[in-house]
Every structure is written in structure tokens, then in C-alpha cells.
Motif scaffolding. Structure first.
Motif, PDB file in Angstrom:
ATOM      1  N   THR A 133      13.847  80.028 -42.768  1.00 26.73           N
ATOM      2  CA  THR A 133      14.573  80.280 -41.528  1.00 26.73           C
ATOM      3  C   THR A 133      13.637  80.168 -40.335  1.00 26.73           C
ATOM      4  N   ASP A 134      14.130  79.610 -39.234  1.00 30.80           N
ATOM      5  CA  ASP A 134      13.440  79.637 -37.955  1.00 30.80           C
ATOM      6  C   ASP A 134      14.349  80.295 -36.924  1.00 30.80           C
ATOM      7  N   VAL A 135      13.815  80.557 -35.747  1.00 33.64           N
ATOM      8  CA  VAL A 135      14.570  81.226 -34.698  1.00 33.64           C
ATOM      9  C   VAL A 135      14.506  80.395 -33.419  1.00 33.64           C
ATOM     10  N   LEU A 136      15.638  80.262 -32.757  1.00 30.45           N
ATOM     11  CA  LEU A 136      15.707  79.633 -31.439  1.00 30.45           C
ATOM     12  C   LEU A 136      16.036  80.716 -30.411  1.00 30.45           C
ATOM     13  N   TRP A 137      15.082  80.974 -29.518  1.00 32.65           N
ATOM     14  CA  TRP A 137      15.234  82.009 -28.494  1.00 32.65           C
ATOM     15  C   TRP A 137      15.847  81.413 -27.227  1.00 32.65           C
ATOM     16  N   PHE A 138      16.738  82.152 -26.612  1.00 30.38           N
ATOM     17  CA  PHE A 138      17.306  81.747 -25.329  1.00 30.38           C
ATOM     18  C   PHE A 138      17.905  82.989 -24.673  1.00 30.38           C
ATOM     19  N   ARG A 139      18.236  82.864 -23.415  1.00 33.37           N
ATOM     20  CA  ARG A 139      18.849  83.989 -22.715  1.00 33.37           C
ATOM     21  C   ARG A 139      20.142  83.548 -22.043  1.00 33.37           C
ATOM     22  N   VAL A 140      21.077  84.488 -21.925  1.00 34.26           N
ATOM     23  CA  VAL A 140      22.329  84.244 -21.213  1.00 34.26           C
ATOM     24  C   VAL A 140      22.658  85.492 -20.395  1.00 34.26           C
ATOM     25  N   PRO A 141      23.441  85.348 -19.337  1.00 38.08           N
ATOM     26  CA  PRO A 141      23.865  86.536 -18.579  1.00 38.08           C
ATOM     27  C   PRO A 141      24.749  87.431 -19.446  1.00 38.08           C
ATOM     28  N   ARG A 142      24.801  88.675 -19.074  1.00 33.75           N
ATOM     29  CA  ARG A 142      25.750  89.569 -19.733  1.00 33.75           C
ATOM     30  C   ARG A 142      27.182  89.139 -19.396  1.00 33.75           C
ATOM     31  N   PRO A 146      18.155  76.926 -40.088  1.00 33.04           N
ATOM     32  CA  PRO A 146      17.302  76.518 -41.215  1.00 33.04           C
ATOM     33  C   PRO A 146      15.974  75.946 -40.721  1.00 33.04           C
ATOM     34  N   LYS A 147      14.917  76.274 -41.427  1.00 28.84           N
ATOM     35  CA  LYS A 147      13.595  75.758 -41.060  1.00 28.84           C
ATOM     36  C   LYS A 147      13.609  74.225 -41.138  1.00 28.84           C
ATOM     37  N   GLY A 148      13.025  73.607 -40.118  1.00 24.46           N
ATOM     38  CA  GLY A 148      12.978  72.155 -40.070  1.00 24.46           C
ATOM     39  C   GLY A 148      14.173  71.500 -39.426  1.00 24.46           C
ATOM     40  N   SER A 149      15.111  72.315 -38.900  1.00 21.99           N
ATOM     41  CA  SER A 149      16.334  71.737 -38.327  1.00 21.99           C
ATOM     42  C   SER A 149      16.251  71.520 -36.827  1.00 21.99           C
ATOM     43  N   LEU A 150      15.115  71.843 -36.215  1.00 22.52           N
ATOM     44  CA  LEU A 150      15.020  71.793 -34.758  1.00 22.52           C
ATOM     45  C   LEU A 150      15.297  70.398 -34.211  1.00 22.52           C
ATOM     46  N   GLU A 151      14.716  69.374 -34.824  1.00 24.53           N
ATOM     47  CA  GLU A 151      14.895  68.018 -34.312  1.00 24.53           C
ATOM     48  C   GLU A 151      16.359  67.600 -34.342  1.00 24.53           C
ATOM     49  N   GLY A 152      17.053  67.956 -35.407  1.00 23.11           N
ATOM     50  CA  GLY A 152      18.472  67.622 -35.492  1.00 23.11           C
ATOM     51  C   GLY A 152      19.288  68.342 -34.438  1.00 23.11           C
ATOM     52  N   ILE A 153      18.952  69.599 -34.162  1.00 22.97           N
ATOM     53  CA  ILE A 153      19.667  70.360 -33.138  1.00 22.97           C
ATOM     54  C   ILE A 153      19.448  69.728 -31.764  1.00 22.97           C
ATOM     55  N   GLY A 204      22.243  67.589 -29.013  1.00 19.44           N
ATOM     56  CA  GLY A 204      22.445  67.780 -27.588  1.00 19.44           C
ATOM     57  C   GLY A 204      22.796  69.201 -27.188  1.00 19.44           C
ATOM     58  N   LEU A 205      22.729  69.432 -25.883  1.00 16.00           N
ATOM     59  CA  LEU A 205      22.923  70.766 -25.323  1.00 16.00           C
ATOM     60  C   LEU A 205      24.333  71.291 -25.541  1.00 16.00           C
ATOM     61  N   GLU A 206      25.337  70.432 -25.341  1.00 17.18           N
ATOM     62  CA  GLU A 206      26.714  70.908 -25.459  1.00 17.18           C
ATOM     63  C   GLU A 206      27.023  71.365 -26.875  1.00 17.18           C
ATOM     64  N   ALA A 207      26.481  70.680 -27.870  1.00 12.24           N
ATOM     65  CA  ALA A 207      26.691  71.084 -29.261  1.00 12.24           C
ATOM     66  C   ALA A 207      26.030  72.436 -29.524  1.00 12.24           C
ATOM     67  N   PHE A 208      24.865  72.675 -28.914  1.00 14.92           N
ATOM     68  CA  PHE A 208      24.191  73.963 -29.092  1.00 14.92           C
ATOM     69  C   PHE A 208      25.008  75.080 -28.458  1.00 14.92           C
ATOM     70  N   VAL A 247      27.653  80.811 -22.072  1.00 17.65           N
ATOM     71  CA  VAL A 247      26.700  79.874 -22.673  1.00 17.65           C
ATOM     72  C   VAL A 247      26.420  78.691 -21.752  1.00 17.65           C
ATOM     73  N   GLY A 248      27.310  78.462 -20.779  1.00 16.62           N
ATOM     74  CA  GLY A 248      27.065  77.388 -19.829  1.00 16.62           C
ATOM     75  C   GLY A 248      25.835  77.605 -18.992  1.00 16.62           C
ATOM     76  N   ASP A 249      25.321  78.856 -18.958  1.00 12.83           N
ATOM     77  CA  ASP A 249      24.099  79.148 -18.203  1.00 12.83           C
ATOM     78  C   ASP A 249      22.835  78.673 -18.927  1.00 12.83           C
ATOM     79  N   ILE A 250      22.971  78.222 -20.171  1.00 10.51           N
ATOM     80  CA  ILE A 250      21.838  77.557 -20.838  1.00 10.51           C
ATOM     81  C   ILE A 250      21.775  76.166 -20.225  1.00 10.51           C
ATOM     82  N   ALA A 251      20.873  75.983 -19.271  1.00  5.11           N
ATOM     83  CA  ALA A 251      20.907  74.800 -18.410  1.00  5.11           C
ATOM     84  C   ALA A 251      20.399  73.541 -19.087  1.00  5.11           C
ATOM     85  N   SER A 252      19.472  73.671 -20.008  1.00  4.81           N
ATOM     86  CA  SER A 252      18.905  72.495 -20.666  1.00  4.81           C
ATOM     87  C   SER A 252      18.303  72.905 -22.000  1.00  4.81           C
ATOM     88  N   LEU A 253      17.968  71.909 -22.797  1.00  5.46           N
ATOM     89  CA  LEU A 253      17.323  72.201 -24.082  1.00  5.46           C
ATOM     90  C   LEU A 253      15.949  72.825 -23.891  1.00  5.46           C
TER      91      LEU A 253
END
Length: 430
Positions: free
Chosen positions: A195-204, A238-245, A249-253, A268-274
């Protein structure tokens, strides 16, 4: 000249410093250990490679065991003056069903909660408290790059500024990619995690969101950490999935996050870019031997923990307390203890490993098991939507029984440390 006073050698432009202990790394383990040693009068230099403590996507949880230590050090008033978010309970949402999974109010008072405080604020607090002791010296923006070895014994370090710091003991507290550990020739044993982790922030969200540790369904697992102005989120992938994510693209994330946590669909629209998504390569590893003559590894340098349960800071601090207990009687100012030398110092380092290995190994085993269950999709299959009558009955019977056990495991960990009197003989703590 004091033990930490710098002096220029006559035949070199480089600077040389002498101290009792040089700690590489200004994270929770390094700064806490520096504070405890300086409090006992031991001369200590802490080298932190960054110019400040401000790094995002670091652990924010301060556990009851750490709060107990802050109380014992008389730092609670300063702690309360810093904004933080106490959480007496933590929920988990499985397939839309909210479960009160962790109840810290079952712990003994007074600290019956975890609290969320940005790690840089906690480190500033600890460093300020340590700076009140004249034997504490913090070098910001001064990275340890190598160790000094003489006759098979570590005798100090060199730094990026070209300085040599000679010391009786070098402590590697410089994280999971420890430069000092590598220089010591120590290599950890990896414990596989898929497992890997993708960190991001969004408004409440505008509609208040109950404090929730994790959301899990067929779309994935997401951690939502409440900060005063936003949610710090971690999507498990899943570990190793970063490139596929990234390729998707951003909209899929954004869509993936919204499917895991429907309550975040409007933000989630506040996630401005990858580029707003930070990747954490989850590691669980542990050194077979935490020390060499003249050197000791603690915290992530000795054992990388998964972010699971947020216990990394807790275990780093516990290592620091255990190390202080056995090192102080050996390293306290000359004259108070006689007849202690390098052999006693090495035995103290070995004692730290003996005390902290099994609590670390036990928590790592639980983390690995939890990662395995998540990877196998077990959380999304635990509860049907809606749950059957039998499942509701099982939950009503089982959850109240295990909540206190989970609260203790998360809040204290295994073998929590407490402060001992400064005048305690070394033999009593080894």
C-alpha cells in the motif's frame, strides 16, 4: 571553553565542536531526546537539515502517552496555547455505515483523547522548551552528512557546512532515509507492504462533517484528518499505482475521492492539479541492530512505521524517553557519576534496543496485518449495505468490548514510557 563552543583549528579552515551527544535530525525523536538530555545537564547538539520545521504531510496526532509526558515536563500550558483539535472518539464509515470505532474516553484521566496539532507547532514548542537549558544547542539548516570513526568507534559527525562535531555519542534520528544510518553501515530489514498513500487537502464541507478516521467502501479507503481550516486527507492506493493514477488525470482522481468519501463531492474541485497530490511510499522496516559503538538509531531511523493508526510520532517519542532513561546516568556531567566509560555507553545503547524492539515489532505486525486486510478489500465486505440483522447483533456485542482495547493500543502503544527521576542509577533502567 564549554563542550559545545566552536573553535577554529590552526591548520584548517574547518570548524570543530565538542559535545557529549550529537543528534542528527530535528523531528519528534531528536528534539524530544535533546530536551530530556539537556534537562539533565547533558551537553547536546541537534542538527536539523531544514531551516525550519515547516513541512506539510507530516503526522499530526499527539497521543495520550505523549500528552502524559508533556504534563510531566510542565509543558501543558504551552501546549494548550497552540491551536489543536482534541478528538475523544474516532469514527469509521464502512459502506456508508458509521461505526464508533475508537473511544479514548475509556482511558484513565486526564488525557482521554488524541489531539491533532501540526507537527511543526509541536516541534517549535519542544525546541523552545529545550532552549531554556544552556546545554541544548539546535543547529537549523545544518545537515549531518557523515560520521567520524576512530579505532572502530563512532566519534562524531561532519555536517554540510564543513564542520566536525566530536561527541561521545551520535544519535541517528534523521528519519526513514537516514544518512547517519547509511554511514554507519546499518541496513533495515524491509517488511513488505503493498500500500502507498496519496496526501492532499480539501476545504471542510459546508455541511459539518463528524470527526472521522477513515472511510472505506468498494472504491477504496481514505483517511480524513480534521485541521482547523481544512481536511488533510490520505487516499490509500496499491503500491506502484502512482503512474497509472497520474495518467488517468485529475478529474478521475477527484471522482475516485468522491466515491470513497461522498461527503467530499462538493469540495474535491479544490484539488487544483496533480501537483497538489503528494506521494508517500509506505514503508515498514526495522534494524536488526540499532547501535554501533558510539552511535544509536531511534525513531524512523531504527524502524519505519506505517501511517496506520498515526502512531509514528508516539513511537518516536517513546524511543527518545527510553534512550534518555539509560543515557542520562552515563552521560550526565562529569563528577556526578564515576567509573562510567565507553563500555557503559554501549551497554546503554543496547538497553534501548532491548526495551523498544518488541513494542515496535508488535505494532508493526498489526500495521502489516491491517494493510493486508485493506489490500484484500476486507473492509468493504465486512458490512453489507444495509447490514444484515445478524451483523448488527454482532456489532452491538463486539464493538463495546474491543473499543477500550483499541483505544489503549492506539493511544498508548505497547510499553508506553514515563519520565523517571533524573537521579536514578543506570543499573535500574538497563
Amino acid at each position: 571553553m564549554s563542550t559545545s563552543e566552536s573553535a577554529t583549528t590552526s591548520d584548517s579552515a574547518s570548524m570543530s565542536t565538542r559535545t557529549d551527544v550529537c543528534i542528527a535530525g530535528g523531528g519528534p525523536a531528536g528534539v524530544f531526546l535533546g530536551l530530556l538530555l539537556a534537562r539533565a545537564g547533558v551537553d547536546v547538539v541537534v542538527c536539523e537539515k531544514h531551516d525550519d520545521f515547516f513541512r506539510d504531510f507530516r503526522g499530526d496526532t499527539v497521543h495520550p502517552s505523549t500528552l502524559n509526558l508533556l504534563d510531566a515536563l510542565g509543558l501543558r500550558a504551552r501546549f494548550e496555547a497552540v491551536p489543536h483539535a482534541p478528538l475523544p472518539q474516532l469514527d469509521v464509515v464502512l459502506n456508508g455505515i458509521r461505526i464508533h470505532a475508537v473511544d479514548f474516553t475509556t482511558l484513565p484521566p486526564p488525557n482521554r483523547f488524541v489531539t491533532l496539532m501540526p507537527q511543526w507547532d509541536l516541534l517549535d514548542l519542544l525546541a523552545d522548551a529545550a532552549a531554556q537549558h544552556p546545554s541544548f544547542h539546535l543547529r537549523m539548516g545544518d545537515e549531518v552528512t557523515d560520521v567520524i570513526e576512530r579505532d572502530g568507534r563512532i566519534a562524531g559527525v561532519t555536517t554540510a557546512s564543513g564542520e566536525s562535531i566530536e561527541s561521545r555519542l551520535v544519535v541517528a534520528a534523521d528519519g526513514r532515509s537516514s544518512t547517519v544510518r547509511r554511514a554507519l553501515g546499518l541496513a533495515p530489514r524491509d517488511i513488505p507492504v503493498d500500500t502507498d498513500v496519496l496526501w492532499f487537502r480539501v476545504p471542510r464541507p459546508e455541511q459539518p462533517l463528524p470527526d472521522t478516521l477513515a472511510w472505506a467502501n468498494a472504491a477504496g479507503v481514505c483517511i480524513t484528518i480534521p485541521r482547523p481550516e481544512y481536511l488533510q486527507c490520505a487516499l490509500l492506493v496499491p503500491k506502484g499505482s502512482l503512474e497509472g493514477i497520474r495518467a488517468d488525470g485529475l478529474e478521475a482522481f477527484r471522482d475516485r475521492v468522491a466515491r470513497v468519501v461522498p461527503r467530499l463531492a462538493d469540495v474535491v474541485g479544490d484539488i487544483a492539479s496533480l501537483d497538489d497530490i503528494k506521494h508517500l511510499d509506505v514503508q515498514i522496516d526495522r534494524l536488526e541492530k540499532w547501535w554501533r559503538p558510539g552511535a544509536l538509531c531511534i525513531g524512523d531511523a531504527a524502524h519505519a512505521m506505517s501511517p496506520m493508526f498515526g502512531v509514528g510520532i508516539n513511537y518516536a517519542v517513546q524511543d527518545a524517553v527510553a534512550a534518555a532513561h539509560v543515557l542520562i546516568p552515563v552521560l550526565r556531567p562529569r563528577g556526578s557519576v564515576k567509573g562510567v566509560g565507553d563500555d557503559a555507553l554501549d551497554e546503554a545503547c543496547a538497553a534501548v534496543q532491548r526495551r523498544r524492539t518488541w513494542p515496535t515489532a508488535a505494532m508493526q505486525a498489526i500495521q502489516r496485518r491491517a494493510h493486508g486486510l485493506i489490500s484484500a478489500g476486507v473492509p468493504s465486505r465486512i458490512i453489507d449495505n444495509p447490514p444484515t440483522r445478524r451483523q448488527r447483533t454482532v456489532m452491538r456485542l463486539v464493538l463495546p468490548a474491543i473499543r477500550p482495547l483499541v483505544a489503549r493500543m492506539v493511544g498508548y502503544g505497547f510499553r508506553p514510557e514515563r519520565l523517571l527521576p533524573l537521579n536514578r542509577p543506570a543499573a535500574e533502567v538497563m
